[in-house]
Design a protein around this motif. Structure first.
Motif, short mmCIF file in Angstrom:
data_model
loop_
_atom_site.label_atom_id
_atom_site.label_comp_id
_atom_site.label_asym_id
_atom_site.label_seq_id
_atom_site.Cartn_x
_atom_site.Cartn_y
_atom_site.Cartn_z
N GLU A 1 0.24 -0.10 -8.28
CA GLU A 1 0.24 0.18 -6.64
C GLU A 1 -0.18 -1.10 -6.34
OE1 GLU A 1 -0.89 1.32 -3.31
OE2 GLU A 1 -1.09 2.70 -4.81
N GLY A 2 -0.03 -1.47 -5.02
CA GLY A 2 0.62 -2.55 -4.46
C GLY A 2 1.68 -3.39 -4.33
N ARG B 1 0.46 3.13 3.26
CA ARG B 1 0.94 2.83 4.39
C ARG B 1 2.88 2.03 4.18
NH1 ARG B 1 -0.95 -3.43 5.00
NH2 ARG B 1 -2.93 -1.98 5.57
N ASN C 1 -3.91 -1.79 9.59
CA ASN C 1 -4.88 -2.06 8.30
C ASN C 1 -4.71 -0.23 8.23
OD1 ASN C 1 -6.37 -3.39 6.23
ND2 ASN C 1 -7.75 -2.74 6.23
N ASP D 1 0.97 -0.85 0.12
CA ASP D 1 0.16 -0.02 -0.50
C ASP D 1 0.70 1.62 0.08
OD1 ASP D 1 -1.17 2.61 1.39
OD2 ASP D 1 -3.57 0.98 1.21
N SER D 2 0.46 2.20 -0.86
CA SER D 2 1.63 3.75 -1.10
C SER D 2 1.05 4.55 0.22
CB SER D 2 0.90 4.12 -2.23
OG SER D 2 1.26 3.68 -3.32
N THR E 1 -0.14 -2.84 9.59
CA THR E 1 -0.36 -3.95 8.72
C THR E 1 -1.82 -4.63 9.66
OG1 THR E 1 1.45 -4.78 7.52
CG2 THR E 1 -0.65 -5.78 7.74
N GLY F 1 -3.88 2.15 5.44
CA GLY F 1 -3.76 2.58 4.15
C GLY F 1 -4.79 3.36 3.41
N LEU F 2 -4.97 3.37 1.97
CA LEU F 2 -5.97 3.13 1.53
C LEU F 2 -7.05 2.88 2.01
CD1 LEU F 2 -3.98 2.40 -2.03
CD2 LEU F 2 -4.78 5.83 -0.63
#
Length: 471
Positions: A417-418, A392, A453, A389-390, A450, A455-456
């Motif tokens: 992305e990813g 993150r 969660n 995730d960008s 992580t 991120g995006l």
């Protein structure tokens, strides 16, 4: 005749000479240009009034705004463009804080080496800062010749030519050597500068799967069309992933299918091989088997600029025809001197390359043991930690900065992305303690993000799109 009369006669003669010169210059234009001018002078209907686009309406700008808004919504500080307050190597200073630094190309710790600084000062004292002209015209200095001879000798090839920018080196060389009747095949992860050079050349472009010589062979077998020249471009060490090109397999294909092989050694000069001579030394291969060696001066050689090394004929063509050489100012003499001095040290102290290899191997080993995803890295000068995730990745970079470690994220669109990541540049000057602390903190902070969660997935997309539209 009076003086006024003589002056008028001279003025008329001067005017006539000017007109004659302009006519001669115009007549040198190609017929296509004259036809274009003729077409532009025909009677045409009035052009419809068109609305000039605003830069604010460009999709590229909207993407910047979207990323900024998402960062603001999550309270993520921008990790880019932070000013360093000292020469950045294994450590740096930002905002008055001394940090462990993994964001420097100074792979062998030569940027502040006494010999490099002394040679640079001497050169500035004699030649000043700038070459002040294109080398072709009046910018040639002895250090330019010295540097090119040293690079060629270091590689074990016939000649070299230097440019003022590493990016420009790829753009100028590829666009000079290739044209609309040619084909360029490149690794899918090749640097943007090579893509820009291919586009400028007008050559047909094909790609092959990353570091997959079987796929390259498939592309070569299925090439259709009568191409004048074919060039294959790879990197010695890939700057995003840290793995290396399979040179023996590439040379086997070269012998069978007949193409020019170009190797970008921006991140492998001084890194690969027992004496830091790069990919050829790493595999024990004669450097003459590669047609075009390309590299930058801003990494191992702690300077700025780029070079092409190979045959004398190759460098002669580039010096005569490459726009980025002919029409660009010569490399600053001080930068040339710094690169020469760095090569002095590299040749005298191969143990620096040994230390870099030891540090890279240690970082990779510890990262894998900590469960970090290091992708394809071979543990040389570049070790990525893939986050996914960008947002993150950006926050992880910020968290590490707060903990005393400077490392930058690589996010979309630089990578898909990813596949966002932190990219760790390893140097010979990092200590084992710094490496162990960095890997441990990276694993700890990433685990926390992580589990939360972060991120995006935590961004309200609808609200973000509405806010962007309203701006």
């Amino acid at each position: 005749m009076s003086n006024d009369g003589k002056g008028q006669t001279f003025s008329k003669m001067n005017s006539s000479l000017k007109e004659n010169l302009l006519d001669r210059m115009r007549n040198t234009h190609h017929s296509s240009e004259r036809n274009r001018m003729a077409r532009s002078e025909r009677e045409l209907p009035p052009a419809p009034r068109r609305q000039q686009a605003r830069f604010e309406d460009l999709p590229e700008y909207k993407q910047v705004v979207a990323q900024k808004f998402a960062s603001e919504q999550l309270g993520i500080a921008n990790p880019f463009y932070r000013p360093h307050q000292t020469a950045a190597g294994a450590t740096t200073v930002i905002d008055g804080r001394t940090l462990i630094n993994f964001a420097s190309y100074d792979y062998l710790g030569l940027n502040k080496h006494a010999h490099v600084l002394e040679r640079t000062r001497e050169t500035i004292g004699t030649f000043g800062i700038s070459a002040s002209a294109s080398r072709l015209v009046a910018g040639e200095r002895p250090v330019h010749v010295e540097l090119e001879e040293r690079i060629a000798r270091f590689y074990g090839v016939d000649a070299a030519v230097c440019f003022v920018s590493g990016y420009l080196t790829n753009v100028a060389a590829i666009s000079c050597l290739m044209g609309p009747k040619d084909l360029v095949i490149h690794d899918e992860f090749i640097h943007n500068s090579a893509l820009a050079g291919i586009k400028l050349s007008g050559a047909t472009r094909r790609l092959f799967k990353h570091n997959d010589t079987a796929d390259l062979e498939h592309v070569l077998r299925t090439v259709s069309g009568d191409y004048r020249h074919i060039m294959v471009i790879v990197e010695g060490i890939y700057s995003m992933d840290g793995d290396i090109a399979n040179l023996p397999a590439l040379l086997k294909l070269k012998a069978e299918y007949g193409f020019w092989l170009m190797v970008d050694e921006a991140h492998s000069l001084g890194v690969l091989g027992k004496r830091g001579k790069g990919l050829a030394e790493h595999f024990g291969i004669d450097p003459h088997e590669v047609d075009i060696w390309m590299g930058t001066l801003s990494k191992t050689t702690s300077s700025c600029g780029g070079y092409i090394a190979g045959s004398a004929a190759l460098t002669a063509v580039l010096k005569a025809s490459a726009g980025g050489f002919v029409y660009s100012v010569g490399l600053a003499p001080a930068l040339g001197a710094a690169a020469v001095a760095s090569l002095d040290i590299l040749e005298r102290e191969p143990e620096r390359t040994t230390a870099l290899r030891r540090n890279g191997g240690l970082f990779l080993k510890l990262a894998k043991e900590a469960g970090l995803d290091t992708g394809l890295s071979g543990g040389y000068s570049v070790v990525p930690v893939i986050v996914g995730d960008s947002l993150r990745a950006v926050q992880l970079s910020n968290d590490l900065l707060a903990a005393g470690i400077n490392v930058l994220p690589i996010i979309h669109p630089a990578v898909p992305e990813g596949l966002a990541r932190l990219r760790f540049f390893i140097t010979s000057e990092h200590t084992e303690k710094q490496i162990r602390r960095t890997v441990a903190l990276t694993a700890e902070r990433l685990k926390d993000l992580t589990e939360r969660n972060f991120g995006l997935g935590g961004v309200d997309i609808e609200q973000m799109l509405k806010a962007i539209s309203a701006r």
